[in-house]
Write a protein that holds these residues in place. Sequence first.
Motif, PDB file in Angstrom:
ATOM      1  N   GLU A 225       0.836  -1.208   0.000  1.00 27.19           N
ATOM      2  CA  GLU A 225       0.000   0.000   0.000  1.00 27.19           C
ATOM      3  C   GLU A 225       0.869   1.255   0.000  1.00 27.19           C
ATOM      4  O   GLU A 225       0.574   2.240  -0.698  1.00 27.19           O
ATOM      5  CB  GLU A 225      -0.935  -0.012   1.227  1.00 27.19           C
ATOM      6  N   ALA A 226       1.953   1.209   0.771  1.00 29.91           N
ATOM      7  CA  ALA A 226       2.871   2.362   0.818  1.00 29.91           C
ATOM      8  C   ALA A 226       3.501   2.591  -0.559  1.00 29.91           C
ATOM      9  O   ALA A 226       3.659   3.744  -0.999  1.00 29.91           O
ATOM     10  CB  ALA A 226       3.956   2.124   1.865  1.00 29.91           C
ATOM     11  N   ALA A 227       3.827   1.501  -1.256  1.00 27.55           N
ATOM     12  CA  ALA A 227       4.450   1.639  -2.579  1.00 27.55           C
ATOM     13  C   ALA A 227       3.461   2.245  -3.576  1.00 27.55           C
ATOM     14  O   ALA A 227       3.850   3.047  -4.431  1.00 27.55           O
ATOM     15  CB  ALA A 227       4.955   0.284  -3.065  1.00 27.55           C
ATOM     16  N   ARG A 228       2.189   1.878  -3.463  1.00 25.72           N
ATOM     17  CA  ARG A 228       1.176   2.485  -4.349  1.00 25.72           C
ATOM     18  C   ARG A 228       1.122   3.997  -4.099  1.00 25.72           C
ATOM     19  O   ARG A 228       1.101   4.798  -5.027  1.00 25.72           O
ATOM     20  CB  ARG A 228      -0.230   1.884  -4.083  1.00 25.72           C
ATOM     21  N   ARG A 229       1.129   4.368  -2.818  1.00 24.17           N
ATOM     22  CA  ARG A 229       1.082   5.809  -2.497  1.00 24.17           C
ATOM     23  C   ARG A 229       2.375   6.495  -2.940  1.00 24.17           C
ATOM     24  O   ARG A 229       2.366   7.634  -3.399  1.00 24.17           O
ATOM     25  CB  ARG A 229       0.868   6.019  -0.988  1.00 24.17           C
ATOM     26  N   ALA A 230       3.502   5.783  -2.791  1.00 22.68           N
ATOM     27  CA  ALA A 230       4.800   6.368  -3.170  1.00 22.68           C
ATOM     28  C   ALA A 230       4.825   6.675  -4.672  1.00 22.68           C
ATOM     29  O   ALA A 230       5.337   7.710  -5.096  1.00 22.68           O
ATOM     30  CB  ALA A 230       5.934   5.419  -2.801  1.00 22.68           C
ATOM     31  N   ILE A 231       4.258   5.771  -5.472  1.00 22.32           N
ATOM     32  CA  ILE A 231       4.223   5.997  -6.920  1.00 22.32           C
ATOM     33  C   ILE A 231       3.377   7.236  -7.230  1.00 22.32           C
ATOM     34  O   ILE A 231       3.770   8.089  -8.043  1.00 22.32           O
ATOM     35  CB  ILE A 231       3.657   4.740  -7.645  1.00 22.32           C
TER      36      ILE A 231
ATOM     37  N   LEU B 155       5.353  10.250  -6.363  1.00 15.67           N
ATOM     38  CA  LEU B 155       6.385  10.549  -7.367  1.00 15.67           C
ATOM     39  C   LEU B 155       5.770  11.216  -8.593  1.00 15.67           C
ATOM     40  O   LEU B 155       6.322  12.167  -9.143  1.00 15.67           O
ATOM     41  CB  LEU B 155       7.121   9.271  -7.769  1.00 15.67           C
ATOM     42  N   HIS B 156       4.603  10.722  -8.977  1.00  9.36           N
ATOM     43  CA  HIS B 156       3.939  11.332 -10.134  1.00  9.36           C
ATOM     44  C   HIS B 156       3.524  12.759  -9.840  1.00  9.36           C
ATOM     45  O   HIS B 156       3.585  13.631 -10.699  1.00  9.36           O
ATOM     46  CB  HIS B 156       2.724  10.496 -10.550  1.00  9.36           C
ATOM     47  N   ASP B 157       3.110  13.004  -8.587  1.00 10.91           N
ATOM     48  CA  ASP B 157       2.678  14.362  -8.208  1.00 10.91           C
ATOM     49  C   ASP B 157       3.858  15.254  -7.853  1.00 10.91           C
ATOM     50  O   ASP B 157       3.668  16.412  -7.482  1.00 10.91           O
ATOM     51  CB  ASP B 157       1.751  14.315  -6.982  1.00 10.91           C
TER      52      ASP B 157
END
Length: 402
Positions: A379-385, A388-390
């Motif tokens: 879940e943290a990796a999904r938010r991290a991506i 990064l996009h933002d």
Amino acid sequence: MPIAFTHANGAAMWDVDGNQYIDYSLAYGPLILGHNPRRVVDAIEAQVRRGISFGANHPLEAQLAEAICRVVPSAEQCIFSNTGTEAVQVALRIARAATGRTKIVKFLGHYHGWADNVNLGSYGETDRTPGSAGQDPGAMAATIVVGWNDIDALREVLDDDTAAVIMEPVNVDGGCLHASDGYLEEAAGLVRANGTVLIFDEVITGFRISLGGAQAKYACTPDLTVLGKALGGGLPISAVVGRTDLMAVVADGRVTHAGTHNGNPVTTAAALAVISELEAATTEIYAHLDVMSTLLAEALQAATSGSDHALNVRRDTGVGHGFQSPSPILEYGDTLCASSERYGAFTAAMLAEGVHLMPKGILYVSVAHTEGDITRTYEAARRAIRRLHDGRQHSSSPAAGS
Ligand SMILES: Cc1ncc(COP(=O)(O)O)c(C=O)c1O
């Protein structure tokens, strides 16, 4: 930004602001049982009360040597140092003294500590430039660097002045790269036929990918082995183990094995506790480490798949190596095409999301990690991506796990 940590337990660490992180760095690998395992802490506490340092022989040294010789296939005799870097140098000295030869062979992408004779640009690069400013360029004169998994390249460089060939039997530092089928046995045969000493650097793989290390898991026994990291469970202790006839050059005093803290009673007590714990539930522990490293690799790849920060993760039991690369990492050359900048940005974004990863790419799991940790990491990796996009990768506090 650098984060300062105040305490840790199991798979978690807390920073000075009270934020909690899932830790996959594990103090650069030693914490195979997680942070502060009870048995190791008890052993350390008990020994500290009996004596912090003796500078003389004590029974724990012998007990630890016996325990290591019980579990590591190549270990007939054992000496102790404090770090992997030191132990590598002792192993090279033993090889030179025992053979009366000078040259050593190492492999591209294999790391053996920061001493000048092995810390070449071959760690992450393809040439022989020093790995650091300030090194003595002359220290590399007797070091030959060749590609790994290339039996012809090895055959070509071996001569009657080659004292040692040193390798990581699983090249975790270079990318968790594995020997191709038959390479370890063939290389061992070539090296021995040449009268050269084969050294396995199992500073990472020892006690981690199996209780007996890579040599037990992949059934190839070297002449000498360097151990460190997981051996001490977090305290600084390393060892050189190997054949009695080779270790004789230390036993009879021809090789100087100096070091104020060698065989310190507190670090040996910690190491004994680590091995006891690993021996008490070997099957369960290594099955768990295998599942955790598999799930972690899958979670990181699934969470980043399809994004322009897609990860490729290589793994073995208890360890992995992540790359920011859209294509699979199959050999050392592929690792040079992966983006370390983008992987670094991903680890910074993960830190902001409550997950502590090593920017260099190595991933460690411990006995203390759970499937819940992996789910939270996904879940943290999904938010991290998304972060990064933002363009929001810098944040002062984690959004998760606090
Ligand atoms: C394979 C290998 N050998 C040797 C070393 C050096 O060990 P230390 O950092 O304890 O000096 C390391 C450190 O990461 C390592 O990964």
